[in-house]
Write an enzyme that holds these catalytic residues in place. Structure first.
Site, mmCIF file in Angstrom:
data_model
loop_
_atom_site.group_PDB
_atom_site.id
_atom_site.type_symbol
_atom_site.label_atom_id
_atom_site.label_comp_id
_atom_site.label_asym_id
_atom_site.label_seq_id
_atom_site.Cartn_x
_atom_site.Cartn_y
_atom_site.Cartn_z
ATOM 1 N N ILE A 31 -6.977 112.376 73.128
ATOM 2 C CA ILE A 31 -6.642 113.805 73.107
ATOM 3 C C ILE A 31 -5.616 114.171 74.181
ATOM 4 O O ILE A 31 -5.082 115.271 74.170
ATOM 5 C CB ILE A 31 -7.891 114.706 73.242
ATOM 6 C CG1 ILE A 31 -8.574 114.501 74.592
ATOM 7 C CG2 ILE A 31 -8.847 114.484 72.088
ATOM 8 C CD1 ILE A 31 -9.609 115.545 74.919
ATOM 9 N N GLY A 88 -7.881 103.914 87.808
ATOM 10 C CA GLY A 88 -7.440 104.981 86.918
ATOM 11 C C GLY A 88 -8.433 105.374 85.839
ATOM 12 O O GLY A 88 -8.112 106.144 84.944
ATOM 13 N N HIS A 95 -13.491 101.656 77.805
ATOM 14 C CA HIS A 95 -12.600 101.951 76.690
ATOM 15 C C HIS A 95 -11.268 101.242 76.893
ATOM 16 O O HIS A 95 -10.843 101.006 78.016
ATOM 17 C CB HIS A 95 -12.396 103.459 76.501
ATOM 18 C CG HIS A 95 -11.898 104.195 77.709
ATOM 19 N ND1 HIS A 95 -12.691 104.446 78.815
ATOM 20 C CD2 HIS A 95 -10.689 104.729 77.978
ATOM 21 C CE1 HIS A 95 -11.987 105.117 79.716
ATOM 22 N NE2 HIS A 95 -10.760 105.291 79.240
ATOM 23 N N HIS A 97 -7.231 101.367 76.027
ATOM 24 C CA HIS A 97 -6.111 102.208 75.618
ATOM 25 C C HIS A 97 -5.140 101.347 74.841
ATOM 26 O O HIS A 97 -4.810 100.238 75.260
ATOM 27 C CB HIS A 97 -5.371 102.770 76.837
ATOM 28 C CG HIS A 97 -6.187 103.668 77.691
ATOM 29 N ND1 HIS A 97 -6.152 105.037 77.567
ATOM 30 C CD2 HIS A 97 -7.054 103.394 78.696
ATOM 31 C CE1 HIS A 97 -6.963 105.569 78.467
ATOM 32 N NE2 HIS A 97 -7.522 104.591 79.159
#
Length: 109
Positions: A31, A88, A95, A97
């Site tokens: 998002i 980060g 998860h 990216h």
């Protein structure tokens, strides 16, 4: 984990457009994209970091991200796992990216 954003997404408590899903994982668009195309691959079970997850799961998530990258980003992509605050990580649920849609420079930061 009841207050975990990604656990709520995996449990269908927060709707997302599911790009890929199996018994172990779920993929959807980020998002807050950091590239023209920014997808996430999460395990359905809660693991705070990559260090907490079993090796078999890490392998399955990486394979899922690579397959999704080949399908969604045929010109190339980057797979990133941020771990803990200094790495980060902002959502403390493992998860991956998947970033693409433009040339990725190096070094990344």
């Amino acid at each position: 984990m009841s207050d975990c954003l990604f656990c709520k997404i995996a449990a269908n408590q927060i709707p997302v457009k599911r790009l890929d899903e199996d018994d172990l994982s779920l993929a959807f668009a980020d998002i807050n994209p950091q590239a023209p195309k920014h997808l996430l691959v999460i395990p359905k079970a809660h693991y705070a970091t990559a260090a907490d997850a079993p090796a078999e799961l890490l392998g399955a998530l990486l394979a899922k991200a690579a397959a999704l990258g080949e399908r969604e980003l045929p010109n190339g992509y980057r797979i990133v796992i941020n771990t803990r605050d200094d790495g980060g990580q902002t959502v403390h649920h493992l998860h991956l990216h998947l970033l693409g849609g433009r040339h990725m420079g190096w070094p990344p930061g």
